[in-house]
Design a protein around this motif. Structure first.
Motif, short mmCIF file in Angstrom:
data_model
loop_
_atom_site.label_atom_id
_atom_site.label_comp_id
_atom_site.label_asym_id
_atom_site.label_seq_id
_atom_site.Cartn_x
_atom_site.Cartn_y
_atom_site.Cartn_z
N GLN A 7 0.35 7.30 -4.79
CA GLN A 7 0.22 7.89 -3.46
C GLN A 7 1.24 7.28 -2.50
O GLN A 7 1.83 7.99 -1.69
N THR A 8 1.44 5.97 -2.61
CA THR A 8 2.43 5.30 -1.75
C THR A 8 3.83 5.85 -2.02
O THR A 8 4.61 6.09 -1.09
N GLY A 9 4.14 6.06 -3.29
CA GLY A 9 5.43 6.66 -3.64
C GLY A 9 5.59 8.06 -3.07
O GLY A 9 6.67 8.44 -2.59
N TYR A 10 4.50 8.82 -3.08
CA TYR A 10 4.53 10.17 -2.51
C TYR A 10 4.87 10.12 -1.02
O TYR A 10 5.71 10.89 -0.54
N LEU A 23 8.28 10.89 3.85
CA LEU A 23 8.91 10.31 5.04
C LEU A 23 10.43 10.36 4.93
O LEU A 23 11.13 10.61 5.92
N ALA A 24 10.95 10.14 3.73
CA ALA A 24 12.40 10.13 3.53
C ALA A 24 13.01 11.53 3.65
O ALA A 24 14.22 11.67 3.85
N SER A 25 12.19 12.56 3.55
CA SER A 25 12.71 13.94 3.57
C SER A 25 12.92 14.48 4.98
O SER A 25 13.44 15.58 5.15
N ASP A 26 12.54 13.71 5.99
CA ASP A 26 12.66 14.17 7.38
C ASP A 26 13.57 13.21 8.15
O ASP A 26 13.41 11.99 8.07
N LYS A 68 10.50 2.13 6.31
CA LYS A 68 10.31 1.47 5.02
C LYS A 68 8.84 1.57 4.60
O LYS A 68 7.94 1.40 5.43
N VAL A 69 8.64 1.82 3.33
CA VAL A 69 7.28 1.98 2.79
C VAL A 69 7.04 0.90 1.74
O VAL A 69 7.68 0.89 0.69
N TYR A 70 6.12 0.00 2.06
CA TYR A 70 5.85 -1.15 1.19
C TYR A 70 4.42 -1.14 0.67
O TYR A 70 3.52 -0.58 1.30
N PHE A 71 4.24 -1.83 -0.46
CA PHE A 71 2.92 -1.99 -1.05
C PHE A 71 2.64 -3.49 -1.16
O PHE A 71 3.47 -4.23 -1.70
N VAL A 72 1.50 -3.93 -0.64
CA VAL A 72 1.13 -5.34 -0.67
C VAL A 72 -0.13 -5.49 -1.52
O VAL A 72 -1.13 -4.79 -1.29
#
Length: 222
Positions: A143-146, A151-154, A161-165
């Motif tokens: 889901q985070t990858g999605y 976000l990157a498409s706009d 930046k999209v991070y996973f902790v």
């Protein structure tokens, strides 16, 4: 058992381990689970604990990073605040943050991505990064990858930046090769993951121990 109790347990680890306290989040959760069970009066403790753990891990991470994030002139807000609060009831600052994070689905409306924490510039409300957090990767990483892809498409959100902790309790991120599916998603479809674990991991440009997070955040501001 509340988030305040969880923070107290974390603070005892911080006194003992100092800057390495983040490595002991899983132990914090184990101790909290024992206390949670003592206080529990219902029929299904495991279900109750899972709900508590999921909701409060993100709050604990927020607690851990907030002071250092603020020292950079940034602010942290929990995603639930934006999701559940009507725009008219938000401050101007947070209303702008919400608008700056919206994903446009055309005729199907605009929606906020499912993220736990949002880091933004205090002066401009421009979003720097969003964080998702779970005890293991399998619960949320795809889901985070999605959301990174959306976000990157706009043009308005592609800089975020999209991070996973994660404490990575099932060891998905421990080794580079052979690469497990969760790590592959982190490496290809997100901006990276930060690990809160006693186990040393094989780091890469995108998979690092949690103590690298603030330094990487500083680099985004240059």
């Amino acid at each position: 058992m509340t988030i305040k109790d969880l923070i107290k347990i974390y603070e005892t680890k911080k006194k003992k381990y100092g800057l390495q306290a983040y490595r002991h989040i899983s132990n914090v959760l184990k101790e909290a689970k024992a206390q949670h069970k003592k206080d529990f009066t219902g029929n299904d403790h495991e279900q109750s604990w899972r709900a508590f753990k999921g909701k409060n891990l993100e709050k604990l991470i927020e607690y851990i990073i907030t002071d250092e994030v603020r020292a950079l002139g940034l602010q942290v807000v929990n995603g639930n605040i934006l999701e559940r609060t009507n725009g008219s009831n938000l401050s101007k600052e947070l209303s702008l943050v919400k608008r700056n994070l919206i994903v446009d689905y055309g005729e199907f409306g605009s929606h906020l991505p499912d993220v736990d924490l949002i880091i933004y510039d205090l002066k401009t409300s421009k979003i720097v990064a969003v964080l998702s957090s779970k005890v293991t990767l399998r619960e949320r990483i795809a889901q985070t990858g999605y959301w990174k892809i959306k976000l990157a498409s706009d043009e308005a959100t592609k800089h975020i930046k999209v991070y996973f902790v994660t404490p990575d309790e099932d060891g998905t991120l421990t080794i580079k090769t052979p690469t497990k599916k969760g790590r592959a998603i982190v490496e290809v479809d997100t901006d990276g993951s930060y690990v809160l674990s006693e186990t040393d991991i094989e780091e890469s440009d995108k998979v690092k121990m949690f103590d690298k997070f603030i330094d990487d955040l500083k680099k985004l501001l240059k």
